[in-house]
Motif scaffolding. Sequence first.
Motif, PDB file in Angstrom:
ATOM      1  N   LEU A  34       0.843  -1.184   0.000  1.00 44.68           N
ATOM      2  CA  LEU A  34       0.000   0.000   0.000  1.00 44.68           C
ATOM      3  C   LEU A  34       0.878   1.233   0.000  1.00 44.68           C
ATOM      4  CD1 LEU A  34      -3.205   0.551   2.096  1.00 44.68           C
ATOM      5  CD2 LEU A  34      -1.430   2.306   2.103  1.00 44.68           C
ATOM      6  N   LEU A  35       0.690   2.111  -0.990  1.00 40.86           N
ATOM      7  CA  LEU A  35       1.451   3.349  -1.046  1.00 40.86           C
ATOM      8  C   LEU A  35       0.942   4.296   0.034  1.00 40.86           C
ATOM      9  CD1 LEU A  35       1.678   3.947  -4.912  1.00 40.86           C
ATOM     10  CD2 LEU A  35       3.468   3.095  -3.378  1.00 40.86           C
ATOM     11  N   PHE A  36       1.835   4.694   0.941  1.00 37.59           N
ATOM     12  CA  PHE A  36       1.450   5.533   2.073  1.00 37.59           C
ATOM     13  C   PHE A  36       2.430   6.688   2.202  1.00 37.59           C
ATOM     14  CE2 PHE A  36       1.545   6.503   6.709  1.00 37.59           C
ATOM     15  CZ  PHE A  36       0.264   7.010   6.803  1.00 37.59           C
ATOM     16  N   SER A  37       1.942   7.887   1.885  1.00 34.95           N
ATOM     17  CA  SER A  37       2.791   9.072   1.924  1.00 34.95           C
ATOM     18  C   SER A  37       2.560   9.924   3.159  1.00 34.95           C
ATOM     19  CB  SER A  37       2.518   9.928   0.681  1.00 34.95           C
ATOM     20  OG  SER A  37       1.176  10.403   0.695  1.00 34.95           O
ATOM     21  N   GLY A  38       1.459   9.663   3.880  1.00 34.37           N
ATOM     22  CA  GLY A  38       1.075  10.540   4.978  1.00 34.37           C
ATOM     23  C   GLY A  38       0.097  11.609   4.526  1.00 34.37           C
ATOM     24  N   GLY A  39      -0.304  11.564   3.244  1.00 42.29           N
ATOM     25  CA  GLY A  39      -1.321  12.473   2.736  1.00 42.29           C
ATOM     26  C   GLY A  39      -2.714  11.955   3.053  1.00 42.29           C
ATOM     27  N   LEU A  62       3.557  -1.119   3.959  1.00 45.06           N
ATOM     28  CA  LEU A  62       3.314   0.218   3.439  1.00 45.06           C
ATOM     29  C   LEU A  62       4.583   0.674   2.713  1.00 45.06           C
ATOM     30  CD1 LEU A  62       1.813   1.848   6.675  1.00 45.06           C
ATOM     31  CD2 LEU A  62       0.700   0.309   5.040  1.00 45.06           C
ATOM     32  N   MET A  63       4.414   1.418   1.641  1.00 44.40           N
ATOM     33  CA  MET A  63       5.589   1.912   0.918  1.00 44.40           C
ATOM     34  C   MET A  63       5.421   3.388   0.596  1.00 44.40           C
ATOM     35  SD  MET A  63       7.614   0.584  -2.488  1.00 44.40           S
ATOM     36  CE  MET A  63       6.288   0.809  -3.670  1.00 44.40           C
ATOM     37  N   HIS A  64       6.474   4.147   0.823  1.00 46.15           N
ATOM     38  CA  HIS A  64       6.486   5.565   0.458  1.00 46.15           C
ATOM     39  C   HIS A  64       7.639   5.817  -0.496  1.00 46.15           C
ATOM     40  CE1 HIS A  64       7.205  10.036   1.577  1.00 46.15           C
ATOM     41  NE2 HIS A  64       6.382   9.925   0.553  1.00 46.15           N
ATOM     42  N   VAL A  65       7.338   6.414  -1.643  1.00 41.51           N
ATOM     43  CA  VAL A  65       8.382   6.832  -2.572  1.00 41.51           C
ATOM     44  C   VAL A  65       8.794   8.239  -2.139  1.00 41.51           C
ATOM     45  CG1 VAL A  65       9.003   7.218  -4.976  1.00 41.51           C
ATOM     46  CG2 VAL A  65       7.360   5.432  -4.396  1.00 41.51           C
ATOM     47  N   ASP A  66       9.943   8.319  -1.508  1.00 42.21           N
ATOM     48  CA  ASP A  66      10.392   9.522  -0.805  1.00 42.21           C
ATOM     49  C   ASP A  66      11.310  10.344  -1.695  1.00 42.21           C
ATOM     50  OD1 ASP A  66      11.257  11.434   0.958  1.00 42.21           O
ATOM     51  OD2 ASP A  66      12.041  10.031   2.448  1.00 42.21           O
ATOM     52  N   THR A  67      10.881  11.558  -2.053  1.00 39.35           N
ATOM     53  CA  THR A  67      11.734  12.423  -2.887  1.00 39.35           C
ATOM     54  C   THR A  67      12.879  13.026  -2.077  1.00 39.35           C
ATOM     55  OG1 THR A  67      10.475  14.448  -2.468  1.00 39.35           O
ATOM     56  CG2 THR A  67       9.743  13.039  -4.309  1.00 39.35           C
ATOM     57  N   GLY A  68      12.741  13.040  -0.760  1.00 36.08           N
ATOM     58  CA  GLY A  68      13.738  13.709   0.065  1.00 36.08           C
ATOM     59  C   GLY A  68      13.451  15.191   0.228  1.00 36.08           C
ATOM     60  N   VAL A  91      10.637   2.465   2.631  1.00 35.04           N
ATOM     61  CA  VAL A  91      10.883   3.785   2.064  1.00 35.04           C
ATOM     62  C   VAL A  91      11.776   3.634   0.836  1.00 35.04           C
ATOM     63  CG1 VAL A  91      11.831   6.083   2.444  1.00 35.04           C
ATOM     64  CG2 VAL A  91      10.648   4.898   4.312  1.00 35.04           C
ATOM     65  N   ALA A  92      11.204   3.945  -0.330  1.00 31.89           N
ATOM     66  CA  ALA A  92      11.960   3.912  -1.582  1.00 31.89           C
ATOM     67  C   ALA A  92      12.470   5.327  -1.844  1.00 31.89           C
ATOM     68  CB  ALA A  92      11.074   3.438  -2.724  1.00 31.89           C
ATOM     69  N   SER A  93      13.782   5.503  -1.861  1.00 31.81           N
ATOM     70  CA  SER A  93      14.386   6.826  -1.862  1.00 31.81           C
ATOM     71  C   SER A  93      14.791   7.281  -3.266  1.00 31.81           C
ATOM     72  CB  SER A  93      15.613   6.834  -0.953  1.00 31.81           C
ATOM     73  OG  SER A  93      16.375   7.997  -1.128  1.00 31.81           O
ATOM     74  N   VAL A  94      14.295   8.450  -3.657  1.00 30.08           N
ATOM     75  CA  VAL A  94      14.726   9.051  -4.919  1.00 30.08           C
ATOM     76  C   VAL A  94      16.212   9.416  -4.852  1.00 30.08           C
ATOM     77  CG1 VAL A  94      14.450  11.057  -6.437  1.00 30.08           C
ATOM     78  CG2 VAL A  94      12.430   9.886  -5.538  1.00 30.08           C
ATOM     79  N   THR A 249      -3.486  19.316  -0.669  1.00 29.90           N
ATOM     80  CA  THR A 249      -2.815  18.053  -0.958  1.00 29.90           C
ATOM     81  C   THR A 249      -1.366  18.212  -0.543  1.00 29.90           C
ATOM     82  OG1 THR A 249      -2.342  16.414  -2.704  1.00 29.90           O
ATOM     83  CG2 THR A 249      -2.195  18.722  -3.326  1.00 29.90           C
ATOM     84  N   VAL A 250      -0.671  17.113  -0.327  1.00 29.61           N
ATOM     85  CA  VAL A 250       0.737  17.193   0.055  1.00 29.61           C
ATOM     86  C   VAL A 250       1.562  16.342  -0.908  1.00 29.61           C
ATOM     87  CG1 VAL A 250       0.253  17.648   2.472  1.00 29.61           C
ATOM     88  CG2 VAL A 250       0.539  15.302   1.709  1.00 29.61           C
ATOM     89  N   GLY A 251       2.764  16.782  -1.144  1.00 39.08           N
ATOM     90  CA  GLY A 251       3.677  16.079  -2.037  1.00 39.08           C
ATOM     91  C   GLY A 251       5.052  16.699  -1.906  1.00 39.08           C
TER      92      GLY A 251
END
Length: 304
Positions: A34-39, A62-68, A91-94, A249-251
Motif C-alpha cells: 500500500l502506497l502511504f505518503s502521509g497524505g 506500506l511503501m512511500h516513494v520519498d523524494t527527500g 521507504v523507496a528513496s529518490v 494536498t501534500v507532495g
Amino acid sequence: MLQRDYTTSQLDVLEAEAIHIMREVAAEFERPCLLFSGGKDSIVMLRIAEKAFWPAPIPFPLMHVDTGHNFTEVIEFRDRRAAELGARLVVASVQDSIDAGRVVEETGRRASRNRLQTTTLLDAIEENEYDAVFGGARRDEEKARAKERVFSFRDDFGQWDPKNQRPELWNLYNARIRKGEHIRVFPLSNWTELDIWDYIRREGIEIPSIYYAHTRKVFERDGMLLADSEFITRDEDEPLVEMTVRYRTVGDVTCTGAVQSGAATVEEIIDEIAVTRITERGATRADDRASEASMEDRKREGYF
C-alpha cells in the motif's frame, strides 16, 4: 410496530466497496503493498485497510516513494502512524536512485524531483516483487485518472496502456498477471475530495497539521503559493510574505502549493471545499498543471 431504518449512506457504500477491493487483492495476489505518503488519501486508504482485516494486522507492507524534499510534518506523521499500527514501512528513496545513476536530478529555477519518483517506484516494485500496489488516486483529480479501472494493469515495464485495460463487470476484477507484471489498485476510485473529508470527519481520523490553516512564509510563483524551503531557489522578484494558508494536498515541497485559508477544523475545510470550483491538483500542484495528453504520457511511463 417497531420501524427500522435500513438506509445506507453514501460513505457506507464507498467504504464497503473499498473494503471489498482490499480483501479481493489480499486473496488474489501474493505480494501486495500500500502506497502511504502521509497524505489524506493514503491516510483514508490506511483506515480502510485497518477495517478490512481487523482484528488481524494489515497483511501487507506500506511503501512511500520519498523524494527527500518533503514537508517535515508529513514525514513525522508517516513514521508515527506506521509505528502505531505495527506496520512495516518500506521507504523507496529518490536520492538513492540519483546516487546509483538511475535518474538525473533536475537543475534550474523549477527543478523538482517529482517526476523522478517513477523510476524509484518501478525499481522498488521489481526489487520487492510486488504484484499489486494500492494507490489513493481518485477519479475527480484529473481526466487521465478517470480512464483507469479499479484494477489498472501494468506490463513488465510498469507501463499503462488505456487501450489494453481489462473490462470490469460489476465488482468482478481480473487479477491474472504474468511474472513481472503488476496491478495498480485504486480502492478510492469512486470517491471525491469532499467524500474524503466527510469520511475523515465521520471516523475522527488524525491528519498532518499542514492540512489546517496555519501561518507560513510563502512566495508566489505562476499563481501558486510555494513554501519557503531550502529545496527551492527563489528569484529576486519573488519576495517572501507571511500568510495564513493550508494545503489541500501534500507532495514534493518544490511543486506543492498552499491556498489562502482560515479553515482550522475539518468542518470548516468541508464548507470551503463544498463551494470551490477549482480541483485540488489544479490549485496546488504545479506538476499537474499539464494537459490531459501530457498526464497520460506520464502514466504510460509508470507514473502513479
